[in-house]
Design a protein around this motif. Structure first.
Motif, PDB file in Angstrom:
ATOM      1  N   PHE A 127      35.422  11.984   2.683  1.00 26.25           N
ATOM      2  CA  PHE A 127      35.243  10.931   3.680  1.00 26.25           C
ATOM      3  C   PHE A 127      36.581  10.533   4.306  1.00 26.25           C
ATOM      4  O   PHE A 127      36.676  10.350   5.518  1.00 26.25           O
ATOM      5  N   ILE A 128      37.605  10.404   3.457  1.00 27.70           N
ATOM      6  CA  ILE A 128      38.927  10.015   3.964  1.00 27.70           C
ATOM      7  C   ILE A 128      39.466  11.088   4.906  1.00 27.70           C
ATOM      8  O   ILE A 128      39.988  10.788   5.983  1.00 27.70           O
ATOM      9  N   ASP A 129      39.314  12.355   4.502  1.00 30.31           N
ATOM     10  CA  ASP A 129      39.788  13.455   5.345  1.00 30.31           C
ATOM     11  C   ASP A 129      39.035  13.497   6.684  1.00 30.31           C
ATOM     12  O   ASP A 129      39.604  13.880   7.707  1.00 30.31           O
ATOM     13  N   LYS A 130      37.766  13.094   6.661  1.00 24.31           N
ATOM     14  CA  LYS A 130      36.938  13.123   7.871  1.00 24.31           C
ATOM     15  C   LYS A 130      37.179  11.893   8.741  1.00 24.31           C
ATOM     16  O   LYS A 130      36.736  11.842   9.893  1.00 24.31           O
ATOM     17  N   GLY A 131      37.889  10.902   8.192  1.00 25.37           N
ATOM     18  CA  GLY A 131      38.147   9.691   8.952  1.00 25.37           C
ATOM     19  C   GLY A 131      37.038   8.659   8.879  1.00 25.37           C
ATOM     20  O   GLY A 131      36.987   7.736   9.699  1.00 25.37           O
ATOM     21  N   ILE A 132      36.128   8.810   7.916  1.00 22.36           N
ATOM     22  CA  ILE A 132      35.052   7.838   7.720  1.00 22.36           C
ATOM     23  C   ILE A 132      35.605   6.647   6.941  1.00 22.36           C
ATOM     24  O   ILE A 132      36.182   6.816   5.874  1.00 22.36           O
ATOM     25  N   PRO A 133      35.478   5.411   7.458  1.00 23.72           N
ATOM     26  CA  PRO A 133      36.045   4.246   6.784  1.00 23.72           C
ATOM     27  C   PRO A 133      35.471   4.064   5.379  1.00 23.72           C
ATOM     28  O   PRO A 133      34.258   4.197   5.165  1.00 23.72           O
ATOM     29  N   VAL A 134      36.354   3.763   4.438  1.00 23.97           N
ATOM     30  CA  VAL A 134      35.968   3.559   3.045  1.00 23.97           C
ATOM     31  C   VAL A 134      36.406   2.166   2.604  1.00 23.97           C
ATOM     32  O   VAL A 134      37.532   1.744   2.880  1.00 23.97           O
ATOM     33  N   SER A 135      35.520   1.453   1.936  1.00 25.09           N
ATOM     34  CA  SER A 135      35.845   0.143   1.394  1.00 25.09           C
ATOM     35  C   SER A 135      35.457   0.095  -0.075  1.00 25.09           C
ATOM     36  O   SER A 135      34.906   1.047  -0.624  1.00 25.09           O
ATOM     37  N   ASN A 136      35.752  -1.026  -0.690  1.00 29.76           N
ATOM     38  CA  ASN A 136      35.483  -1.268  -2.098  1.00 29.76           C
ATOM     39  C   ASN A 136      34.552  -2.473  -2.203  1.00 29.76           C
ATOM     40  O   ASN A 136      34.574  -3.358  -1.342  1.00 29.76           O
ATOM     41  N   PHE A 137      33.723  -2.523  -3.226  1.00 28.82           N
ATOM     42  CA  PHE A 137      32.764  -3.624  -3.362  1.00 28.82           C
ATOM     43  C   PHE A 137      33.459  -4.983  -3.247  1.00 28.82           C
ATOM     44  O   PHE A 137      33.016  -5.865  -2.515  1.00 28.82           O
TER      45      PHE A 137
ATOM     46  N   LEU B 176      26.700   4.511   3.066  1.00 27.41           N
ATOM     47  CA  LEU B 176      26.606   5.127   1.743  1.00 27.41           C
ATOM     48  C   LEU B 176      27.270   4.217   0.717  1.00 27.41           C
ATOM     49  O   LEU B 176      28.423   3.813   0.887  1.00 27.41           O
ATOM     50  N   ILE B 177      26.526   3.887  -0.337  1.00 26.00           N
ATOM     51  CA  ILE B 177      27.058   3.055  -1.416  1.00 26.00           C
ATOM     52  C   ILE B 177      27.177   3.908  -2.671  1.00 26.00           C
ATOM     53  O   ILE B 177      26.186   4.496  -3.126  1.00 26.00           O
ATOM     54  N   LEU B 178      28.391   4.003  -3.207  1.00 21.01           N
ATOM     55  CA  LEU B 178      28.670   4.811  -4.393  1.00 21.01           C
ATOM     56  C   LEU B 178      28.844   3.893  -5.599  1.00 21.01           C
ATOM     57  O   LEU B 178      29.806   3.133  -5.686  1.00 21.01           O
TER      58      LEU B 178
ATOM     59  N   ASP C 212      24.212  15.681   4.369  1.00 20.99           N
ATOM     60  CA  ASP C 212      24.617  15.127   5.663  1.00 20.99           C
ATOM     61  C   ASP C 212      25.669  14.015   5.507  1.00 20.99           C
ATOM     62  O   ASP C 212      25.709  13.065   6.295  1.00 20.99           O
ATOM     63  N   TRP C 213      26.553  14.150   4.515  1.00 16.62           N
ATOM     64  CA  TRP C 213      27.519  13.089   4.210  1.00 16.62           C
ATOM     65  C   TRP C 213      28.415  12.761   5.408  1.00 16.62           C
ATOM     66  O   TRP C 213      28.923  11.642   5.519  1.00 16.62           O
ATOM     67  N   GLU C 214      28.592  13.693   6.320  1.00 21.24           N
ATOM     68  CA  GLU C 214      29.466  13.453   7.470  1.00 21.24           C
ATOM     69  C   GLU C 214      28.856  12.476   8.475  1.00 21.24           C
ATOM     70  O   GLU C 214      29.543  12.013   9.388  1.00 21.24           O
ATOM     71  N   THR C 215      27.569  12.155   8.315  1.00 20.75           N
ATOM     72  CA  THR C 215      26.894  11.301   9.293  1.00 20.75           C
ATOM     73  C   THR C 215      26.997   9.812   8.951  1.00 20.75           C
ATOM     74  O   THR C 215      26.500   8.983   9.724  1.00 20.75           O
ATOM     75  N   TYR C 216      27.632   9.464   7.833  1.00 24.47           N
ATOM     76  CA  TYR C 216      27.718   8.050   7.448  1.00 24.47           C
ATOM     77  C   TYR C 216      28.782   7.330   8.268  1.00 24.47           C
ATOM     78  O   TYR C 216      29.856   7.874   8.539  1.00 24.47           O
ATOM     79  N   ALA C 217      28.454   6.101   8.654  1.00 26.73           N
ATOM     80  CA  ALA C 217      29.395   5.294   9.428  1.00 26.73           C
ATOM     81  C   ALA C 217      30.426   4.629   8.534  1.00 26.73           C
ATOM     82  O   ALA C 217      31.540   4.328   8.981  1.00 26.73           O
ATOM     83  N   MET C 218      30.070   4.418   7.258  1.00 26.85           N
ATOM     84  CA  MET C 218      30.984   3.745   6.338  1.00 26.85           C
ATOM     85  C   MET C 218      30.542   4.001   4.907  1.00 26.85           C
ATOM     86  O   MET C 218      29.353   4.226   4.638  1.00 26.85           O
ATOM     87  N   VAL C 219      31.527   3.969   3.995  1.00 27.03           N
ATOM     88  CA  VAL C 219      31.261   4.202   2.572  1.00 27.03           C
ATOM     89  C   VAL C 219      31.799   3.023   1.773  1.00 27.03           C
ATOM     90  O   VAL C 219      32.918   2.548   2.017  1.00 27.03           O
TER      91      VAL C 219
END
Length: 399
Positions: free
Chosen positions: A369-379, A297-299, A342-349
């Motif tokens: 995403f952070i609460d769910k433990g899905i890795p988050v990065s920045n551009f 997912l790209i925000l 289905d945001w919980e199905t993303y491997a990374m944001v």
């Protein structure tokens, strides 16, 4: 940008208050209850704070079907604001107001309580009034005690510090952009590629903000395009204290800038300023663990016409596929559009620098995403990692 929301029942004077605070007739004022139907925004420059936005919301006591929809929109505002003003009048303070105080506390929004129309009826004893909150008695019509509202807003603003600049009386926000990275008279080079994604006739907001932050530290900002970087370095008698580049130019810039010079990007600076920097640092290396078929997912927290050089829609996805060698699925969301069911199905944001949204909006955007433990990065961090220079790009910014 500091964002202030004004809340209250219908006809307590919310729209009149926003007109008085901005000294403009922006919001429609009427004796008819429910005149304000959707949140209305107005930009204002506040002393000691800077650029701010005041949001006028619909009354939260409308029980009609349409009114319930308006109240839902008003509740959505809570996820975007830094400060709230709760307005009541004629000493009518009850369960509605206390419910909204609970909403403010749930979203960790600081607030003040304002009693309007004090020229007709001063605030008095009320069993519903919360014990530990001061009530400011004002009259918007007669312009009584409005300065007290501004004083409370300013006092709630995050801690300020004096600028390094000598003789400058203004205060600047300690926002962590560059203040701890440079000293007075340091030279900072800003590399700003001009391509089809660059707006016509101006720089993008992160570049402008960074230039201002450098000047606030009484340092020297030199701006050039990527192809001018080597020439710029050659003309300097002393090396720059810092080079800041557009993330997409990391590979070219890193090859030119001496290894002993600090290097980072506009996007990474914004990530530290607005986001959960430690979470970004932890999440970015997960790029190396992506698998075939993973959903990404790209925000992109702004909306603009896409071109073949668009970072979110073209360059980042292409680089991720090339460097990881994986078959990845990409979804891109612009602005503050709702997240997929289905945001919980993303491997990374991957989140952009978020220059066009507030810190509160960014926090609430990434929190699920952070609460769910899905890795988050920045551009910016993603481009640095994919170009093999992640540690260099973040080393000077680590706490």
């Amino acid at each position: 940008m500091f964002t202030i929301g004004i809340f209250g029942r219908r006809n307590v004077g919310k729209s009149s208050l926003i007109n008085a605070l901005t000294e403009q007739n922006l919001a429609i004022v009427s004796d008819i209850a429910g005149t304000t139907t959707d949140p209305v925004k107005k930009s204002i420059e506040l002393s000691h704070i800077g650029k701010s936005v005041i949001i006028d919301t619909a009354g939260f006591d409308d029980d009609s079907e349409l009114g319930k929809q308006r109240i839902e929109k008003t509740k959505q505002v809570l996820q975007t604001i830094d400060f709230a003003i709760l307005v009541f009048s004629e000493n009518q303070f009850g369960s509605h107001e206390n419910e909204w105080i609970e909403n403010f506390q749930t979203f960790d929004v600081p607030f003040i309580i304002v009693h309007n129309k004090c020229d007709l009826e001063p605030v008095g004893a009320n069993n519903y009034l919360p014990l530990h909150h001061t009530v400011i008695d004002v009259s918007v019509k007669e312009k009584i005690n409005l300065q007290a509202i501004f004083d409370e807003i300013v006092s709630s603003f995050p801690r300020k510090r004096e600028s390094h600049s000598k003789g400058v009386a203004e205060q600047v926000r300690n926002d962590g952009l560059v203040a701890d990275l440079i000293s007075p008279n340091d030279i900072v080079i800003l590399v700003t590629p001009i391509d089809s994604e660059a707006p016509v006739g101006r720089l993008i907001l992160p570049q402008v903000q960074t230039i201002r932050a450098i000047l606030d530290e009484n340092a020297i900002a030199i701006t050039c395009k990527t192809e001018q970087l080597q020439q710029t370095l050659n003309t300097l008698k002393t090396p720059p204290a810092l080079v800041i580049t557009d993330s997409q130019a990391f590979a070219e810039v890193e090859a030119i800038v001496p290894k002993d010079c600090n290097l980072t990007s506009f996007s990474i600076l914004l990530a530290r300023q607005k986001g959960d920097f430690s979470t970004y640092l932890k999440g970015t290396p997960h790029i190396g663990k992506l698998n075939d078929g993973d959903k990404i997912l790209i925000l992109e927290s702004c909306t603009h016409q896409s071109t073949c050089e668009n970072i979110a829609r073209v360059k980042l996805p292409n680089l991720l596929k090339k460097q990881t060698g994986k078959t990845l699925q990409f979804d891109i969301i612009s602005g503050l559009s709702p997240l997929p069911d289905d945001w919980e199905t993303y491997a990374m944001v991957f989140q952009c620098g978020a220059c066009m949204i507030t810190q509160k909006q960014l926090h609430n955007r990434l929190k699920p995403f952070i609460d769910k433990g899905i890795p988050v990065s920045n551009f910016g961090m993603a481009f640095a990692y994919l170009n093999g220079i992640f540690e260099r790009a973040v080393s000077s910014l680590r706490a």
